[in-house]
Write an enzyme that holds these catalytic residues in place. Sequence first.
Site, PDB file in Angstrom:
ATOM      1  N   LYS A  34       0.836  -1.198   0.000  1.00  0.00           N
ATOM      2  CA  LYS A  34       0.000   0.000   0.000  1.00  0.00           C
ATOM      3  C   LYS A  34       0.875   1.255   0.000  1.00  0.00           C
ATOM      4  O   LYS A  34       0.647   2.186  -0.772  1.00  0.00           O
ATOM      5  CB  LYS A  34      -0.894  -0.024   1.245  1.00  0.00           C
ATOM      6  N   GLY A  55      -8.072  -7.447   4.337  1.00  0.00           N
ATOM      7  CA  GLY A  55      -8.951  -7.475   5.500  1.00  0.00           C
ATOM      8  C   GLY A  55      -8.359  -8.105   6.744  1.00  0.00           C
ATOM      9  O   GLY A  55      -9.045  -8.242   7.751  1.00  0.00           O
ATOM     10  N   MET A  78      -5.599  -7.091   8.551  1.00  0.00           N
ATOM     11  CA  MET A  78      -5.074  -6.170   9.560  1.00  0.00           C
ATOM     12  C   MET A  78      -5.943  -4.922   9.587  1.00  0.00           C
ATOM     13  O   MET A  78      -6.929  -4.824   8.892  1.00  0.00           O
ATOM     14  CB  MET A  78      -3.631  -5.868   9.257  1.00  0.00           C
ATOM     15  N   ARG A  96      -3.472  -1.461  -6.603  1.00  0.00           N
ATOM     16  CA  ARG A  96      -2.762  -2.750  -6.558  1.00  0.00           C
ATOM     17  C   ARG A  96      -3.175  -3.582  -7.763  1.00  0.00           C
ATOM     18  O   ARG A  96      -4.192  -3.287  -8.405  1.00  0.00           O
ATOM     19  CB  ARG A  96      -3.072  -3.503  -5.274  1.00  0.00           C
ATOM     20  N   HIS A 145     -11.359 -46.557  -5.920  1.00  0.00           N
ATOM     21  CA  HIS A 145     -11.789 -46.879  -7.274  1.00  0.00           C
ATOM     22  C   HIS A 145     -12.573 -45.734  -7.893  1.00  0.00           C
ATOM     23  O   HIS A 145     -12.287 -45.284  -8.991  1.00  0.00           O
ATOM     24  CB  HIS A 145     -12.628 -48.164  -7.229  1.00  0.00           C
ATOM     25  N   ARG A 187       1.605 -49.453 -19.841  1.00  0.00           N
ATOM     26  CA  ARG A 187       2.081 -50.159 -18.657  1.00  0.00           C
ATOM     27  C   ARG A 187       1.388 -51.507 -18.560  1.00  0.00           C
ATOM     28  O   ARG A 187       0.153 -51.582 -18.622  1.00  0.00           O
ATOM     29  CB  ARG A 187       1.781 -49.339 -17.401  1.00  0.00           C
ATOM     30  N   ASP A 202       3.287 -44.028  -6.161  1.00  0.00           N
ATOM     31  CA  ASP A 202       3.827 -45.131  -5.357  1.00  0.00           C
ATOM     32  C   ASP A 202       5.167 -44.759  -4.739  1.00  0.00           C
ATOM     33  O   ASP A 202       5.461 -45.146  -3.608  1.00  0.00           O
ATOM     34  CB  ASP A 202       3.978 -46.394  -6.219  1.00  0.00           C
ATOM     35  N   CYS A 208       5.012 -39.884 -14.402  1.00  0.00           N
ATOM     36  CA  CYS A 208       3.615 -40.150 -14.736  1.00  0.00           C
ATOM     37  C   CYS A 208       2.733 -40.192 -13.500  1.00  0.00           C
ATOM     38  O   CYS A 208       1.589 -40.589 -13.544  1.00  0.00           O
ATOM     39  CB  CYS A 208       3.487 -41.442 -15.534  1.00  0.00           C
TER      40      CYS A 208
HETATM   41  P1  ADP Z   1      -7.853  -2.189   3.709  1.00  0.00           P
HETATM   42  O1  ADP Z   1      -6.442  -2.612   3.465  1.00  0.00           O
HETATM   43  O2  ADP Z   1      -8.601  -3.071   4.634  1.00  0.00           O
HETATM   44  O3  ADP Z   1      -8.562  -1.858   2.434  1.00  0.00           O
HETATM   45  P2  ADP Z   1      -7.349   0.625   4.003  1.00  0.00           P
HETATM   46  O4  ADP Z   1      -6.196   1.106   4.792  1.00  0.00           O
HETATM   47  O5  ADP Z   1      -7.175   0.634   2.544  1.00  0.00           O
HETATM   48  O6  ADP Z   1      -7.747  -0.799   4.548  1.00  0.00           O
HETATM   49  O7  ADP Z   1      -8.567   1.552   4.424  1.00  0.00           O
HETATM   50  C1  ADP Z   1      -9.896   1.175   4.619  1.00  0.00           C
HETATM   51  C2  ADP Z   1     -10.831   2.138   3.905  1.00  0.00           C
HETATM   52  O8  ADP Z   1     -10.631   3.464   4.339  1.00  0.00           O
HETATM   53  C3  ADP Z   1     -10.607   2.141   2.411  1.00  0.00           C
HETATM   54  O9  ADP Z   1     -11.836   2.245   1.766  1.00  0.00           O
HETATM   55  C4  ADP Z   1      -9.787   3.382   2.197  1.00  0.00           C
HETATM   56  O10 ADP Z   1      -9.969   3.916   0.916  1.00  0.00           O
HETATM   57  C5  ADP Z   1     -10.335   4.323   3.283  1.00  0.00           C
HETATM   58  N1  ADP Z   1      -9.336   5.293   3.692  1.00  0.00           N
HETATM   59  C6  ADP Z   1      -8.140   5.043   4.225  1.00  0.00           C
HETATM   60  N2  ADP Z   1      -7.437   6.166   4.456  1.00  0.00           N
HETATM   61  C7  ADP Z   1      -8.227   7.180   4.064  1.00  0.00           C
HETATM   62  C8  ADP Z   1      -8.055   8.605   4.025  1.00  0.00           C
HETATM   63  N3  ADP Z   1      -6.939   9.186   4.450  1.00  0.00           N
HETATM   64  N4  ADP Z   1      -9.085   9.329   3.554  1.00  0.00           N
HETATM   65  C9  ADP Z   1     -10.213   8.747   3.121  1.00  0.00           C
HETATM   66  N5  ADP Z   1     -10.436   7.428   3.139  1.00  0.00           N
HETATM   67  C10 ADP Z   1      -9.446   6.637   3.592  1.00  0.00           C
HETATM   68 MG    MG Z   2       2.499 -47.510  -9.277  1.00  0.00          MG
HETATM   69 MG    MG Z   3      -7.785  -0.810   1.068  1.00  0.00          MG
END
Ligand code: ADP
Ligand code: MG
Ligand code: MG
Length: 869
Positions: A24, A103, A105, A338, A454, A616, A753, A816
Amino acid sequence: MKAPRYVYDFDEPSDGGRELLGGKGLGLVEMTQLGVPVPAGFTITTDACRAYMAAGGELPDGLEEEVAEHIKRLERKAGKRFGDPSDPVLVSVRSGAAVSMPGMMDTILNLGLNDDAVRGLAERTGSARFAHDSYRRLIQMYGEVVDGVDAHRFEQTLSDFKQRRGVPNDVDLSADDLADLIETFKRIYDEEVGRAFSQDAREQLSRAIRAVFDSWNSPRAQVYRRTYEIPDDLGTAVNVVQMVFGNKGDDSGTGVCFTRDPSTGEQGLYGEFLVNAQGEDVVAGIRTPEPIERMRTSMPQAFEQLVETMERLEKHYRDMQDIEFTVEDSRLYLLQTRAAKRTAAAALKAAVSMVEEGLISKEEAIGRIDPSQLDQLLHPMLDPKAVFEVAATGLNASPGAACGKVVLDADTAEERGKAGEDVILVRWETTPDDIHGLISAKGILTAHGGMTSHAAVVARGMGRPCVAGCEGLSIDLERRVATIGGHEVPEGEVITIDGGTGRVIIGPVELVPPQINEDFQTILEWADDVRRLKVRANADTPADAAKAREFGAQGIGLCRTEHMFMAEERLEIVREMILASDEDERRAALDKLLPMQQSDFEGIFEAMAGLPVTIRLLDPPLHEFLPPLEQATDDRMRQRIKALAESNPMLGTRGCRLGLQWPEIYEMQLRAIVRAAQAVEERTGAAPLVEIMHPLVGFAEELRRLRELTVRTVAEEGGIEYLCGTMIELPRAAIRADEIAEHADFFSFGTNDLTQTTLGFSRDDAEGKFLTFYLEHGVLERNPFETLDQSGVGELMRIAIERGRTVKEEIKLGICGEHGGDAASVAFCHGLGLDYVSCSPYRVPLARLAAAQAALAEEGAATYVAAGR
Ligand code: ADP
Ligand code: MG
Ligand code: MG
């Protein structure tokens, strides 16, 4: 020594890439460099996280000062101060590791608000509603993430509150409502945490940073890492980002967007947008978002900017992007970019079009496809949009989904199948006696048996979906009822099985047909141009052989002759042969089988014209062909069955041990092969490329004798051109490969085997039992029957190749076992320098692609890396 540096602004250069800044953070830096609109901010490196963890949860020296410095820079850019009660700048604190862990962290938005600043924000923006909404979100997220308050308490309170006000959505709450809600949230916080919500912006920030570091070790993040084999010591970076507000009114909003459709790969923006919303609202599903296209009319300026920005990002990354954005007062900001997750069909379409558009090379396109995803395209699948309840699960024995009426025996399956009905054959287990039922059914479901039962083996060979070993299944043949996960399902009612995942569903589920298309063919042709490994198929029938060719197989690496013995009308004769009390009786039965085998071979040779076919000779223990003792018709039969019974058939009288004890069996098979080859040559003018393979050889002397038998019998029949070789599937054979090579023109590694005998695991006793325990508890990382155990079984292969080549430098080498259809194992075989891999017809495309990627990786090209890496 200079103190390590832990913090970098988005507009500052650093030497670190993804490892240091996280995915990120790196994206935010690169977008800033590109001039894409990104809010100001900075990244705290993964180094800092690792130092924090190493110190047992202490921020490393100097970090707080560095953060303070960068907050100052951010304040200068924003022209506002952090924590200022009259006009505060707010920030988000966001996790971001080097590998994407969606999702897993935490992120906290709106940091820097308190009871005073919320009033300042309301005055400055002229929107109390917006300011209050931001504050209640902060208390909620901060409470959950930093202090572990049960998320449910806030959500429940919010939904009760809406109910009392009689409004369906958060946006319908007024500024006063939200002010009330803030008071309630603060009270909850106080109750749960034991102190008041912090009014100090800097303390909020500092504790939020620690909380994000800590979230790296949350139980769900740990489980995720284990699943995707992500190392535990990478740590996460933390991004501190100036807040931009999508919840400021009708000129604001937040959304996600892809540069191409992630399910089809079609060009054009694809995404969703929510007006007057913040952050998570789009994914959280609280309100239904609008398709991105709507923005064109509702926010034309921001939309135009979005289109242009996405084009730029895709050009820059030369790959399909998935972005998060926010519009504040009609101005666009990007918050994340990403490489987009995509279906197999989308991956193919996007890769091929990007080559056509001149964005990437063919080699890059090959590297962009996950080989293991290709399987998705070759079988019908459950419609990803379908909603259903899973009644029971078993082993995912043969991929693909099927839907049909339950039938409880093979005869009924055949009868109804022939009448044109879709049926699923549901049995405790299947035996060779059931083969006509297996052929007639759309899918097979069994209660007993493992991946090599089987039902499983035959189903995989036929490309028929199969769920085996389904513990939640029982069958009452008297009442003609199956019980699946506690529900009674009478014969004739519809069920659906998904052999790719092992799921069983009562009732019909919408299926989507196989999606082989031009893109698929194109990528595989490109792959063929770069790979060195040949790819053959394991095929036992002309139909399988034809299928294999269609998928691009360059020959048959394993034709199992026993399946020809199991066809219904032949089983009778095979049993006569086995139960014979002397050689004469046995030969009489074999004479009847010979023309049948010959015609099978003719069919396969013709289907594989111009390509090698490895046949075989008979391999399985004879008892597999025998009826159960209860079905014996007389005393003599009962005695023979008892005499042939073994307590460990996998290690018993099978493979070449059969051929040495009863040479007339192999002799019959050899005659059938030679006659078939001659007949086909006469008919078509081209001689088939025959390779005769002896199974389960452990001693050179076994192969010496069998080669003699082979040479003699072929000569007696008037001769053909052929190779005579052996499976290497016992550790002893690998170790004595030099001696064995003297009698072999080729080696084919039978890694099923070889894995069983090297590990001392019987597959059927391992899978679903102790092996499951091993995998769950991390004793083993991978199922060695799916992905080759490279350091054990693979080492034996290496030894066999080395020693075999000392005697016969040019000995032909193949594999094989089922590993021939596993991407990582194919790459390993490429490294060993094998001539070919052979796998089930449906795995041929995967192997072609994996072999190409292995060749490209050798040249240092970037290739597809499995999820998480
Ligand atoms: P995740 O990795 O779970 O997507 P993010 O860090 O990307 O978490 O953030 C969660 C949500 O908050 C995302 O929709 C992101 O766009 C929004 N968000 C994060 N930072 C900001 C910011 N500075 N201003 C507005 N929205 C934000
Ligand atoms: Mg065999
Ligand atoms: Mg995000």
